[in-house]
Design an enzyme around this catalytic site. Sequence first.
Site, short mmCIF file in Angstrom:
data_model
loop_
_atom_site.label_atom_id
_atom_site.label_comp_id
_atom_site.label_asym_id
_atom_site.label_seq_id
_atom_site.Cartn_x
_atom_site.Cartn_y
_atom_site.Cartn_z
N ASP A 67 3.02 -0.65 -0.23
CA ASP A 67 3.05 -1.91 -0.97
C ASP A 67 4.46 -2.44 -1.18
O ASP A 67 5.44 -1.74 -0.93
CB ASP A 67 2.34 -1.74 -2.33
N ASP A 136 -4.16 3.50 -14.48
CA ASP A 136 -5.51 2.92 -14.44
C ASP A 136 -6.24 3.32 -13.16
O ASP A 136 -7.28 2.77 -12.82
CB ASP A 136 -5.44 1.38 -14.56
N HIS A 138 -4.94 3.14 -10.06
CA HIS A 138 -4.59 2.40 -8.85
C HIS A 138 -3.89 3.28 -7.83
O HIS A 138 -3.17 4.22 -8.18
CB HIS A 138 -3.81 1.11 -9.15
N GLU A 143 -5.68 -2.28 -7.67
CA GLU A 143 -6.03 -2.19 -9.09
C GLU A 143 -7.55 -2.11 -9.27
O GLU A 143 -8.30 -2.44 -8.35
CB GLU A 143 -5.50 -3.44 -9.82
C1 GLP Z 1 3.39 1.94 -8.77
C2 GLP Z 1 3.15 2.09 -7.26
C3 GLP Z 1 2.14 3.17 -6.97
C4 GLP Z 1 2.46 4.42 -7.78
C5 GLP Z 1 2.38 4.12 -9.25
C6 GLP Z 1 2.63 5.33 -10.13
O1 GLP Z 1 2.50 1.06 -9.35
N1 GLP Z 1 2.75 0.89 -6.63
O2 GLP Z 1 2.15 3.44 -5.58
O3 GLP Z 1 1.56 5.45 -7.44
O4 GLP Z 1 3.39 3.13 -9.52
O5 GLP Z 1 3.97 5.53 -10.30
P1 GLP Z 1 4.64 6.82 -10.88
O6 GLP Z 1 4.61 7.83 -9.79
O7 GLP Z 1 6.03 6.41 -11.22
O8 GLP Z 1 3.83 7.23 -12.07
#
Ligand code: GLP
Length: 243
Positions: A67, A136, A138, A143
């Site tokens: 993304d 959540d 995702h 989402e």
């Molecule tokens: C972002 C990214 C996700 C990631 C998520 C969790 O929203 N787009 O790919 O998994 O954050 O991030 P973290 O690993 O910092 O908890």
Amino acid sequence: MRIIRAKDYEDMSRKAANVISAVMTRKPDCVLGLATGSSPVGTYENLVRRYEKGDLDFSQVTTVNLDEYKGLDRENPQSYYYFMREHLFSKVNIDPQRTFLPDGTEPDSEKACGGYNEILHRVGRADLQLLGIGHDGHIGFNEPADTFAKETHCVNLTDMTIEANARFFSSREEVPTQAYTMGIQTIMSAATVLMVASGADKAKILREAFSGPVTPQVPASILQFHPDFILVADEAALAEIDK
Ligand code: GLP
């Protein structure tokens, strides 16, 4: 679904890097689907160390990222391209021509998503897709929704995600409200899916995603249906899944 238990973040990162290294060693021209966020940072550090020791070679590897924020260019320190360059691409012998992310600077969502889908089709299915998980549920930026999205699409980020990601920006107002993300079908088409999760704040969502029903309201839950899904998580994150 296979769970690899880790003691802590360091252990999780080493174990996740083991899985990726095995794929790279078996197939030097593999396609790796990559993720951003704080969860995979340690995994990338381990891969860089192995490269520095001469144990890994990225010269024939192709990468496709999950993304990118809509509206951020590659020089913006909060863009996912910048993150990937900082944590991996600039530190290993990967060919920059073989590293792909959605184009966050393309304001026309249809064009941006269509263009990325073309790249994904050309590159072919990933040998391994690395994932983190949002609070959540995702994955990428898919989402909670009424249906599972298939291919690359533009999403409106939820308040929970904007809140969680605000820590990387100087203020909440600076967090983009939209992003381009690979779809669930593309993620599911990877030969192996590897998720990294660490910390007590991920315990509840791991339970919902992997001990609960498969539903687009918890996007990661679809991974229960993947034939080769590996979750590498530390004790704190697995605390509720055990129950
Ligand atoms: C972002 C990214 C996700 C990631 C998520 C969790 O929203 N787009 O790919 O998994 O954050 O991030 P973290 O690993 O910092 O908890």
